[in-house]
Each structure stands twice: as structure tokens, then as C-alpha cells.
Motif scaffolding. Structure first.
Motif, PDB file in Angstrom:
ATOM      1  N   GLU A   1       0.791  -1.210   0.000  1.00 15.12           N
ATOM      2  CA  GLU A   1       0.000   0.000   0.000  1.00 15.12           C
ATOM      3  C   GLU A   1       0.831   1.271   0.000  1.00 15.12           C
ATOM      4  O   GLU A   1       0.279   2.358  -0.218  1.00 15.12           O
ATOM      5  CB  GLU A   1      -0.917   0.012   1.239  1.00 15.12           C
ATOM      6  N   ILE A   2       2.106   1.212   0.266  1.00 12.11           N
ATOM      7  CA  ILE A   2       2.924   2.417   0.352  1.00 12.11           C
ATOM      8  C   ILE A   2       2.955   3.104  -1.022  1.00 12.11           C
ATOM      9  O   ILE A   2       3.224   2.496  -2.055  1.00 12.11           O
ATOM     10  CB  ILE A   2       4.349   2.076   0.826  1.00 12.11           C
ATOM     11  N   GLY A   3       2.666   4.393  -0.994  1.00 11.44           N
ATOM     12  CA  GLY A   3       2.649   5.182  -2.238  1.00 11.44           C
ATOM     13  C   GLY A   3       1.284   5.278  -2.875  1.00 11.44           C
ATOM     14  O   GLY A   3       1.107   6.062  -3.817  1.00 11.44           O
ATOM     15  N   ARG A   4       0.299   4.515  -2.347  1.00  7.85           N
ATOM     16  CA  ARG A   4      -1.046   4.547  -2.911  1.00  7.85           C
ATOM     17  C   ARG A   4      -1.947   5.459  -2.084  1.00  7.85           C
ATOM     18  O   ARG A   4      -1.619   5.855  -0.980  1.00  7.85           O
ATOM     19  CB  ARG A   4      -1.642   3.143  -2.956  1.00  7.85           C
ATOM     20  N   MET A   5      -3.095   5.753  -2.676  1.00  8.35           N
ATOM     21  CA  MET A   5      -4.071   6.589  -1.989  1.00  8.35           C
ATOM     22  C   MET A   5      -4.802   5.765  -0.929  1.00  8.35           C
ATOM     23  O   MET A   5      -5.006   4.566  -1.087  1.00  8.35           O
ATOM     24  CB  MET A   5      -5.083   7.169  -2.979  1.00  8.35           C
ATOM     25  N   MET A   6      -5.199   6.442   0.116  1.00 11.81           N
ATOM     26  CA  MET A   6      -5.980   5.805   1.183  1.00 11.81           C
ATOM     27  C   MET A   6      -7.312   5.350   0.597  1.00 11.81           C
ATOM     28  O   MET A   6      -8.044   6.149  -0.008  1.00 11.81           O
ATOM     29  CB  MET A   6      -6.195   6.824   2.316  1.00 11.81           C
ATOM     30  N   PRO A   7      -7.666   4.049   0.707  1.00 10.63           N
ATOM     31  CA  PRO A   7      -8.894   3.566   0.062  1.00 10.63           C
ATOM     32  C   PRO A   7     -10.160   4.180   0.645  1.00 10.63           C
ATOM     33  O   PRO A   7     -11.127   4.383  -0.071  1.00 10.63           O
ATOM     34  CB  PRO A   7      -8.831   2.049   0.276  1.00 10.63           C
ATOM     35  N   GLU A   8     -10.194   4.485   1.933  1.00 12.85           N
ATOM     36  CA  GLU A   8     -11.395   5.059   2.540  1.00 12.85           C
ATOM     37  C   GLU A   8     -11.288   6.576   2.416  1.00 12.85           C
ATOM     38  O   GLU A   8     -10.733   7.257   3.292  1.00 12.85           O
ATOM     39  CB  GLU A   8     -11.518   4.646   4.012  1.00 12.85           C
TER      40      GLU A   8
END
Length: 788
Positions: free
Chosen positions: A230-237
């Protein structure tokens, strides 16, 4: 006729069985009703527990986020201290790459939570770094480099994701100053977020919990347990992201992208001044309810099992428990009627008719037993008081039958030991507040305190004892064994010392000591008896001391009369010698002179004048001697000019020829006292001055006479060698001189007292005080002539 009673008996039995069956149904109905509130309470408790679980889980998650933020601040503060220290190293200030790399590598080994340490010169060229450096690196364009150089203080960058790895790091830089205080480069440290993995691993989070760190854009900088995915990605919520970025810290509930209900806690993670990073911990709601659900299931199972057991017990045990109570009551009644007052039903408290009957029966039995015990106790009290009174009467008779102090002390020890059944008793007699005599009836014989047996010291006893009452102390001799002598410890091995004061008319005259062995018990009755014995002992000791003092007084008076008779004879011998040696010789010389004159008148009348002059000289000397003798017996100044003049004349005549200075201070306004008073005071002064010449080795003497209202005080003060009055009192009266004793007797004639203040090397003051004399009560003769 015979079947009719049987029918009645069958009817009674049937009715009883019917009642018992109805009782069972009632008991079962009551049990079911009792289970309903328990079930309702269990459901309510489970609901409350779920609410508390949510609150506690959210609070724990928030505390974890705040703890992680605080840990981040501690790491930054630690990096600041490390960088300040590194900036002062000569190897970094001189830009010695090898030495610098050595120091930075050691620092990294000691602080593994940091990813990298390095140093750059003033142009931004990195000349030393713990990470491998294949190409030259220049950091002059980076914000933290410029901030550190310009501010001269610590600068912190924002979190940045590495282009070569998934690591997220923040850089901390501190300037390196040259000797002129100008920045010549920086030292820096890279702190990544890997420490969060150790933190979350050790944190007590339920299964399925997650931890994320996001920046102001909602980009994930760190994630657990998904890690690099998940590092570098947008927060899903996204909705949660907006709420987190809009608030500083807080708690909330929601569902994740998989539809799982979660509890969220978030707080900012501080770094640089422009940093806007938040940490979010999420916990599945069901994980928070797991413990509550498990407790509810166990409680329900326990409730069902308990209900089944209770119903079975009620169904099969009603008859047994009912009949057992009835039979128990019958058996207890039979025991009580046979005289066993300890008989009780011992039923558990209840509200049924049988329970009321059982309680009433137990109360009756207790009342009977209580009355019996009260009667026995009253008889025992009467018996104890009678025995105590008889013992005190016997002891008082034995003590009062003795008048000698030693016999009284021995009787006190023997009677106390016998009455209280203790192995040894000691009695101390006080003189001037200190132990003067100690008697002991244990393994040692009675002895004087200064020779064989020293008593326990009064001050040491008070320091080590616990107080039983106002007059009685108790000492544990196992804790304080040295309070008693070694002989007592070896022969008796006492475990306890009980001391009670001997008081007579409000004065402390002694102490009674009880030595008790191991296992001995001195209760309240024994202490009461001990106080009674102490009162009788105090009275007997006081009487014995008065008797001893009376005997001593009689012996002293007899000795004084003997000495007075001797003094009178000595005075008569002195007068006789003086009359023989001086007056008789002078008269003889006068007769011879007269014969010579007669012969001269016959032969040579011119020599008569010489003989007459010689006879006149002899007559004058004889007259002077007779006057001196008369003055020694009673100076005429005492009758003519009074007491002060007589004392002044006598002091000058008696002391001057020995080189002692003498003065008298008269504060009586030259008042004349009755003749017997003046005579007695003059004799006291005569004896006092004689004592000064004999014993004091003084250089000056002052006599002071004062008259304050109705109090007359006479003081004789010298600056001699002094003495110890207590030592003088310890001398046997038969071995003392007449001086002080005669002065004390003369003071007693005036109804006054004699005081002696003296100490070795500080001189002596003899003081006589008496109130205004009433002439009709005064003895008109001087019973104690003073001797030389």
C-alpha cells in the motif's frame, strides 16, 4: 374400631404427601421466577459490556496513536542530541572522510532505528555517509540543507518516499560551525518509519487491526500489516481521509472497502514545520466484541446448567431437606432438655415457618446459655476478688509486720513472686529520683545496687518499654536482653520484664519488677493484683524508711549528745588550762612582786617604782586574758551592740590572724532580734567560721544576714575547695563531726532549716532560713556550746 384410626392415619399421610407435592411445585415455580431476573441481568450486562468494549477499544487505539506520536518526537529529540554531538567532532569539522565514516558507522550501530547518517560541506557536497555512495551527491538544493545553514539550528524535512525503495524517510540536519561560529556544512540523519513495525508488533491489538500513516494528500506512507503493497497509494477510505485531515486527532466508526465494520483512532505524526502526516489505527468491531460474546456464551451455559441442577435438586430434595429440619429440631430439643446448653439447630437463615421456629429455639438456647455463663462468670469474679482481697490482706499483714527496710524489701519480693507465680521479682528503692537499693529474689541473693546486682536502668526501661497503663511498663527481654544482668539471663532466661511504679502520697519512691518466663501470661486480673501489691509495698517501704530514719535520728542524737558532752569537757579543760597557765601564773607573779616590794621597802625604797610598774603590767595582761576568756564564752558585744556587731568582731578576731578576708552584709536595717535568736545565730556563725578554718582552705568569707517580711536568712559563704554533700550524707553519723550537725540542730531550735550548697572547687554556702521568731516559744538557754 381398629380400622378407624388407620383410616385417619392414612388420610393424614395422604394430605401430607399432597402438601409436599404442592411444595415441590412451588419451589420449582420460585426457581423459574428467580432465573428470569438472572437471565435479564445477564443480557443487560452483556449489552453494557459491548458498549464498554467499544469505548475501551477506541480509547486504547487512541492511546496507541498518541504513544506512537510521542515516540516519534522522542526519536527526533534523540536525533537532535546525536547531531549536535557529531557536529562538534574534529573528524567532521575537518571533513576527514575516513574518520567521519568510522564515527557515523558506530553511531548507526548504536541507534539502529535510524536509516542513515551523513555529513556535507558548505556547498552541499556529501563527503561522508553510512549508506553506500557510488556517485557524488549534492544536497544544496534541498530545503532542510538551506534551513539548517540559514537558521543555524536543527532543520527537519517532510516525509519522502524513496525512489529506489519503498522506504519513507524524514531527514534531520544540524549545522557544523567553524571556529568563527559560521556554518561550514551540516550533519544529517535519515529516520524512516520502519520503527512503526516494531511498535505495532509489540502493541496489544486484536487480530485484523491495521496501522497506516498518510500525508496531506492521502498517500499512504506506511502500512501494517500490508507493508510495501500500500505504500505510495491513496488511502482507500476517502471519506475517512477527509475527516482525518480536517481534524487534529480523534475517534470514529465506519466500514472499510471490504464492508467490515471498524473502529478508527487517528492523531498527527509530527516531523518538520510543514509536515502534515497522520497515523490511523483501525480495529475490527467484532474483534472488540470477541471477549464480551465469549463471556455471554459462558454465562448462558452456566445459567442453563445451574437451572437444570436447581430444578433437579428442588424436585428430588424437598422431602429430604424438609424432614431433615424437623428431625434436627427434635434432636436439638432432646439435647437441650438433657442439659446441653450448647445445642443449636445451626440452620442457615431463612424466612419460612420452620426457620422462624429454629431461630426462636436458638435464641432461647442462647439466652439460657448466656444466663448460665453470666452466673458462672459472676461466681468466678467473686471468687477472684475474694482471693485477691485475701492475698492483699495476707501480703499487707506480712509487710506491716516488718520494720527493717531490708526485711520489707525481701518480703515484697517473696510475697509478689508467690502471689503472681513468677520466677523472680525485684524491687528498686529510689533516692533523689535514682535507683539507690535493689532487692531480687531470683537466682541471686539480695544485694546493694553498687556491689553485685545493678537493676535495669529507669531511663533504659522507659526507652525500650511499651506502656500498659499510666504506672506499668512492659519490656521484651528477647529484644532487649542487656537490660538485665548476665546472671539473671543465665539462671532464669526471662522473656519479659513488667515494671510498675511505687507511688506513696504522689511521690515516686521505687519500682517493682516482675521477671516472667516464656509462655507465662500476665492478664488484667494479675495486673490489678500487682497494683494492689505495689500500693501495699509502697506503704510498707515508706514506713520502713521512716523507721530507719527514726532509728538513725536517735543514733545521731545520742552521738550528738556524746559529742556535746565531750565538747563541754574540752571547753572546761581549755578554761582550766588557761586559768592555770595564764591567770594562776599571773597571780603568782603578782604575789612574788608584792613580796619583792615589801623587801625593797625595807632595803632600797628607790626600786619600788620599778616593781610597781612590773606588777601593773602583769595585772593588765591578766585582765586582758580574763576579758578574752569571757569573750570566747559569750562576747559582751552580743548583748550591748547586737548580733551584727558581734559577728563582725568575732570574724575579724578569728579570721584576720590566719590571713582570711572577712565581711558581713547586713540587710536587716540594724534590727535587734530577741536574745535567744541572736545567741543561736551567733553560735551558728561561730561553728561555721570554725569549719571554714578547719576544712575549707578559703581566702575569703562573707556572712550575709537578710530580713524579708517574716523570713530571716543567714548565709555563710566561702571560696574554698568545697565538697560533695551527697558523699557527706553517706558517711555514718557516728563518724561525722559536730559542725554541720550542731548547726542543723540550732536551726531546728529556731523552727528553720539548714541548706548546704557546695561542689568540689566551687566553695561552700551554708544557708539558714526561718520565719519570724515568737519569743514565748524560744528556748532560753544555749544547749550547744561551741568548741575550738
Amino acid at each position: 374400631m381398629e380400622e378407624h384410626p388407620r383410616a385417619i392415619q392414612s388420610g393424614v399421610v395422604g394430605a401430607l404427601r399432597s402438601r409436599l407435592r404442592s411444595l415441590r411445585l412451588r419451589v420449582i415455580g420460585l426457581l423459574l421466577l428467580a432465573l428470569l431476573p438472572a437471565f435479564s441481568l445477564m443480557v443487560y450486562t452483556a449489552s453494557q459490556s459491548r458498549s464498554r468494549a467499544i469505548n475501551e477499544t477506541q480509547a486504547n487505539a487512541l492511546r496507541l496513536t498518541e504513544l506512537a506520536a510521542a515516540n516519534q518526537l522522542r526519536l527526533i529529540d534523540g536525533a537532535r542530541d546525536i547531531l549536535i554531538t557529531l557536529a562538534q567532532l574534529p573528524a567532521i569539522q575537518s571533513q576527514d572522510r575516513a574518520a567521519c565514516l568510522f564515527f557515523l558507522s558506530n553511531v548507526l550501530m548504536q541507534h539502529p532505528l535510524y536509516a542513515n547518517f551523513g555529513a556535507a560541506d558548505g556547498a552541499g557536497n556529501v563527503f561522508c555517509m553510512t549508506l553506500p555512495q557510488r556517485l557524488p551527491i549534492n544536497i544544496a538544493h534541498l530545503d532542510y540543507f538551506q534551513q539548517s545553514i540559514n537558521s543555524g539550528d536543527l532543520a527537519i524535512s517532510e516525509y519522502q518516499i524513496s525512489s529506489t525503495s519503498s522506504q519513507v524517510m524524514v531527514t534531520l540536519a544540524f549545522p557544523v560551525m567553524n571556529p568563527l561560529g559560521e556554518p561550514q556544512g551540516i550533519v544529517f540523519a535519515n529516520l524512516d518509519l520502519r520503527w512503526l513495525e516494531q511498535f505495532i508488533t509489540s502493541a496489544p491489538l486484536p487480530a485484523g487491526s491495521t496501522l497506516r500513516v498518510i500525508d496531506r494528500n492521502g498517500i499512504i506512507l506506511a502500512s501494517y500489516p500490508n507493508g510495501e503493497i500500500e505504500i505510495g497509494r491513496m488511502m482507500p477510505e476517502s471519506a475517512l481521509t477527509s475527516q482525518v485531515l480536517a481534524e487534529t486527532s480523534g475517534l470514529t466508526q465506519g466500514t472499510d472497502v471490504n464492508g467490515i465494520a471498524r473502529l478508527y483512532a487517528y492523531t498527527p505524526l509530527h516531523a518538520g514545520a510543514n509536515s502534515d502526516v497522520h497515523m490511523i489505527i483501525s480495529i475490527p468491531t467484532e474483534a472488540a466484541f470477541a471477549e464480551t460474546n465469549r463471556s455471554l456464551e459462558l454465562n448462558l451455559i452456566a445459567l442453563v446448567i445451574g437451572a437444570v441442577l436447581a430444578l433437579g435438586t428442588a424436585w428430588f430434595g424437598t422431602q429430604f431437606f424438609f424432614l431433615r429440619q424437623v428431625n434436627s429440631l427434635v434432636r436439638v430439643t432432646q439435647r437441650l432438655s438433657s442439659g446441653d446448653l450448647n445445642a443449636r439447630t445451626n440452620w442457615t437463615p431463612g424466612q419460612g415457618e420452620l426457620d422462624h421456629l429454629g431461630r426462636a429455639f436458638d435464641e432461647m438456647a442462647r439466652a439460657l446459655q448466656r444466663r448460665e455463663q453470666e452466673q458462672l462468670w459472676a461466681q468466678a469474679q467473686i471468687r477472684r476478688k475474694t482471693e485477691r482481697a485475701e492475698a492483699l490482706t495476707r501480703i499487707a499483714g506480712h509487710l506491716n509486720a516488718r520494720l527493717e527496710l531490708e526485711s520489707v524489701l525481701q518480703a515484697v519480693c517473696d510475697e509478689t513472686s508467690r502471689a503472681l507465680n513468677v520466677p523472680a521479682v525485684g524491687v528498686a528503692v529510689y533516692q533523689h529520683g535514682e535507683e539507690d537499693l535493689y532487692y531480687f529474689n531470683g537466682s541471686e541473693q539480695p544485694s546493694d545496687i553498687h556491689t553485685l546486682t545493678r537493676p535495669p536502668s529507669r531511663s533504659k526501661i522507659e526507652a525500650a518499654a511499651t506502656q500498659i497503663d499510666a504506672l506499668t511498663l512492659q519490656v521484651d527481654l528477647f529484644t532487649h536482653p542487656r537490660l538485665v544482668s548476665a546472671k539473671v539471663r543465665q539462671s532464669l532466661n526471662p522473656c519479659c520484664l513488667i515494671c510498675t511504679n511505687l507511688i506513696q502520697e504522689g511521690n515516686l519512691i521505687g519500682r517493682l519488677d516482675l521477671y516472667t518466663g516464656e509462655g507465662a501470661r500476665i492478664g488484667e486480673d494479675e495486673l490489678t493484683l500487682l497494683k494492689g501489691i505495689a500500693n501495699e509495698a509502697a506503704l510498707a517501704i515508706t514506713n520502713a524508711r521512716l523507721y530507719t530514719a527514726l532509728q538513725l535520728e536517735e543514733r545521731t542524737r545520742a552521738n550528738l549528745v556524746h559529742q556535746l558532752i565531750g565538747a563541754q569537757e574540752d571547753e572546761r579543760m581549755r578554761i582550766s588550762r588557761e586559768l592555770h597557765d595564764e591567770t594562776s601564773q599571773s597571780l603568782t607573779a603578782l604575789l612574788v612582786g608584792l613580796d619583792t616590794i615589801r623587801m625593797a621597802a625595807r632595803s632600797d625604797i628607790s626600786r619600788i617604782d620599778n616593781h610597781i610598774n612590773s606588777l601593773k603590767s602583769i595585772t593588765e595582761d591578766m585582765l586582758s586574758n580574763i576579758h578574752r576568756l569571757i569573750a570566747d564564752l559569750r562576747p559582751s558585744l552580743l548583748d550591748d551592740l547586737g548580733l551584727v556587731a558581734a559577728i563582725e568582731w568575732y570574724g575579724e578576731q578569728r579570721l584576720k590572724k590566719y590571713g582570711l578576708s572577712f565581711s558581713i552584709q547586713d540587710h536587716t536595717l540594724h534590727k535587734r532580734f530577741p536574745r535567744p535568736v541572736e545567741t543561736t545565730l551567733f553560735r551558728i556563725v561561730q561553728e561555721g567560721l570554725t569549719n571554714v578554718l578547719r576544712h575549707a582552705k578559703a581566702s575569703s568569707v562573707i556572712v550575709r544576714l537578710t530580713h524579708d517580711q517574716d523570713l530571716i536568712t543567714l548565709e555563710i559563704r566561702d571560696d574554698g575547695i568545697g565538697f560533695d554533700p551527697k558523699r557527706l550524707e553517706s558517711i555514718d553519723p557516728g563518724e561525722r563531726g559536730l559542725g554541720l550537725r550542731g548547726m542543723r540542730e540550732r536551726a531546728a531550735i529556731l523552727g528553720g532549716i539548714l541548706e548546704v550548697d557546695s561542689a568540689l572547687g566551687e566553695g561552700t554556702t551554708v544557708r539558714i532560713r526561718f520565719h519570724t521568731y515568737r519569743e514565748e516559744e524560744m528556748i532560753n538557754h544555749d544547749p550547744y556550746p561551741v568548741g575550738r
